[in-house]
Motif scaffolding. Structure first.
Motif, mmCIF file in Angstrom:
data_model
loop_
_atom_site.group_PDB
_atom_site.id
_atom_site.type_symbol
_atom_site.label_atom_id
_atom_site.label_comp_id
_atom_site.label_asym_id
_atom_site.label_seq_id
_atom_site.Cartn_x
_atom_site.Cartn_y
_atom_site.Cartn_z
ATOM 1 N N ILE A 61 1.464 54.889 -21.483
ATOM 2 C CA ILE A 61 0.180 54.420 -20.873
ATOM 3 C C ILE A 61 0.705 54.083 -19.475
ATOM 4 C CG2 ILE A 61 -1.507 52.567 -21.085
ATOM 5 C CD1 ILE A 61 -0.275 52.149 -24.054
ATOM 6 N N GLU A 62 0.164 54.789 -18.692
ATOM 7 C CA GLU A 62 0.252 54.710 -17.118
ATOM 8 C C GLU A 62 -0.248 53.285 -16.517
ATOM 9 O OE1 GLU A 62 1.953 56.666 -15.142
ATOM 10 O OE2 GLU A 62 2.413 58.368 -16.906
ATOM 11 N N PRO A 63 0.352 52.752 -15.567
ATOM 12 C CA PRO A 63 -0.148 51.616 -14.888
ATOM 13 C C PRO A 63 -1.333 51.733 -14.249
ATOM 14 C CG PRO A 63 2.074 52.059 -14.099
ATOM 15 C CD PRO A 63 1.615 52.989 -14.910
ATOM 16 N N GLY A 64 -2.365 50.743 -14.593
ATOM 17 C CA GLY A 64 -3.801 50.984 -14.175
ATOM 18 C C GLY A 64 -4.758 51.715 -15.224
ATOM 19 N N VAL A 65 -4.206 51.874 -16.365
ATOM 20 C CA VAL A 65 -5.119 52.396 -17.561
ATOM 21 C C VAL A 65 -5.251 51.136 -18.300
ATOM 22 C CG1 VAL A 65 -5.231 54.111 -19.572
ATOM 23 C CG2 VAL A 65 -4.080 54.640 -17.423
ATOM 24 N N ALA A 66 -6.443 51.145 -18.628
ATOM 25 C CA ALA A 66 -7.224 49.960 -19.612
ATOM 26 C C ALA A 66 -6.700 50.321 -20.958
ATOM 27 C CB ALA A 66 -8.584 49.855 -19.648
ATOM 28 N N HIS A 67 -6.112 49.523 -21.661
ATOM 29 C CA HIS A 67 -5.679 49.709 -23.228
ATOM 30 C C HIS A 67 -5.743 48.150 -23.676
ATOM 31 C CE1 HIS A 67 -2.198 48.265 -20.680
ATOM 32 N NE2 HIS A 67 -1.605 47.648 -21.793
ATOM 33 N N VAL A 68 -5.065 48.213 -25.215
ATOM 34 C CA VAL A 68 -5.100 47.238 -25.726
ATOM 35 C C VAL A 68 -3.674 46.508 -26.321
ATOM 36 C CG1 VAL A 68 -7.430 47.416 -26.820
ATOM 37 C CG2 VAL A 68 -5.334 48.256 -28.284
ATOM 38 N N VAL A 69 -3.527 45.374 -26.347
ATOM 39 C CA VAL A 69 -2.189 45.037 -27.070
ATOM 40 C C VAL A 69 -2.387 44.393 -28.389
ATOM 41 C CG1 VAL A 69 -0.404 43.005 -26.535
ATOM 42 C CG2 VAL A 69 -1.482 44.276 -24.692
ATOM 43 N N ALA A 70 -1.701 44.629 -29.262
ATOM 44 C CA ALA A 70 -1.744 44.165 -30.824
ATOM 45 C C ALA A 70 -0.451 43.530 -31.226
ATOM 46 C CB ALA A 70 -2.236 45.258 -31.606
ATOM 47 N N TRP A 71 -0.740 42.438 -32.118
ATOM 48 C CA TRP A 71 0.384 41.846 -32.782
ATOM 49 C C TRP A 71 0.082 41.220 -33.919
ATOM 50 C CZ3 TRP A 71 -1.807 39.875 -28.108
ATOM 51 C CH2 TRP A 71 -2.394 38.582 -28.367
ATOM 52 N N ARG A 72 1.075 41.083 -35.079
ATOM 53 C CA ARG A 72 0.573 40.518 -36.096
ATOM 54 C C ARG A 72 0.313 39.147 -36.022
ATOM 55 N NH1 ARG A 72 3.529 42.922 -41.225
ATOM 56 N NH2 ARG A 72 2.498 41.231 -42.099
ATOM 57 N N ALA A 73 -0.752 38.793 -36.640
ATOM 58 C CA ALA A 73 -1.453 37.212 -36.595
ATOM 59 C C ALA A 73 -0.936 36.692 -38.045
ATOM 60 C CB ALA A 73 -2.799 37.513 -36.568
ATOM 61 N N ASP A 74 -0.301 37.175 -38.721
ATOM 62 C CA ASP A 74 0.126 36.337 -40.118
ATOM 63 C C ASP A 74 1.904 36.723 -40.344
ATOM 64 O OD1 ASP A 74 0.258 39.167 -40.432
ATOM 65 O OD2 ASP A 74 -0.739 39.157 -42.516
ATOM 66 N N GLY A 75 2.394 36.742 -39.313
ATOM 67 C CA GLY A 75 3.976 36.865 -39.560
ATOM 68 C C GLY A 75 4.515 35.380 -39.901
ATOM 69 N N VAL A 76 5.545 35.582 -40.774
ATOM 70 C CA VAL A 76 6.130 34.389 -41.122
ATOM 71 C C VAL A 76 7.022 33.748 -40.246
ATOM 72 C CG1 VAL A 76 6.060 35.056 -43.605
ATOM 73 C CG2 VAL A 76 7.864 35.936 -42.267
ATOM 74 N N LEU A 77 7.657 34.244 -39.226
ATOM 75 C CA LEU A 77 8.350 33.859 -38.067
ATOM 76 C C LEU A 77 7.545 33.108 -37.066
ATOM 77 C CD1 LEU A 77 10.889 36.625 -37.860
ATOM 78 C CD2 LEU A 77 11.178 34.738 -39.270
ATOM 79 N N GLY A 78 6.323 33.028 -37.022
ATOM 80 C CA GLY A 78 5.681 32.279 -36.213
ATOM 81 C C GLY A 78 4.975 32.965 -34.893
ATOM 82 N N ASP A 79 4.209 32.168 -34.179
ATOM 83 C CA ASP A 79 3.345 33.039 -33.210
ATOM 84 C C ASP A 79 4.260 33.528 -32.186
ATOM 85 O OD1 ASP A 79 1.100 32.310 -34.338
ATOM 86 O OD2 ASP A 79 0.703 30.513 -33.130
ATOM 87 N N GLN A 80 5.387 32.833 -31.602
ATOM 88 C CA GLN A 80 6.330 33.296 -30.521
ATOM 89 C C GLN A 80 6.995 34.683 -31.290
ATOM 90 O OE1 GLN A 80 6.921 32.310 -27.419
ATOM 91 N NE2 GLN A 80 5.842 30.165 -27.494
#
Length: 95
Positions: A59-78
């Motif tokens: 994904i080159e700089p300047g290209v719109a994209h999405v960031v995804a991360w688990r919302a239900d992980g057991v280790l917490g938000d960080q």
């Protein structure tokens, strides 16, 4: 219109990158029984190069994209935020 020379008040939430990332427009999605937090990144904010986990391409700089991360992980938000991945928007939709 004249420019204001007054200092702006500091953001009460702070300038921590975690807080800034969570403060943006984001949504929750369910994928294969797992809840994900998905946040779009506009072309102007895309300053670095990333590898999309969906297609393996850059994904080159300047290209719109999405960031995804688990919302239900057991280790917490960080920990979930530290494991976030940058996806091409199309790859995320079909993945």
């Amino acid at each position: 219109m004249p420019r204001s020379n007054r200092r702006r008040r500091p953001d009460p939430a702070g300038d921590d990158s975690f807080e800034r990332l969570l403060a943006g427009w984001k949504r929750s999605e369910m994928r294969r029984g797992v809840e994900w937090t998905v946040q779009p990144v506009g072309a102007a904010q895309a300053l670095k190069e990333y590898t999309c986990p969906g297609c393996g391409r850059v994904i080159e700089p300047g290209v719109a994209h999405v960031v995804a991360w688990r919302a239900d992980g057991v280790l917490g938000d960080q920990a979930d935020l530290a494991a976030r991945r940058h996806w091409h928007t199309h790859c995320w939709r079909i993945g």
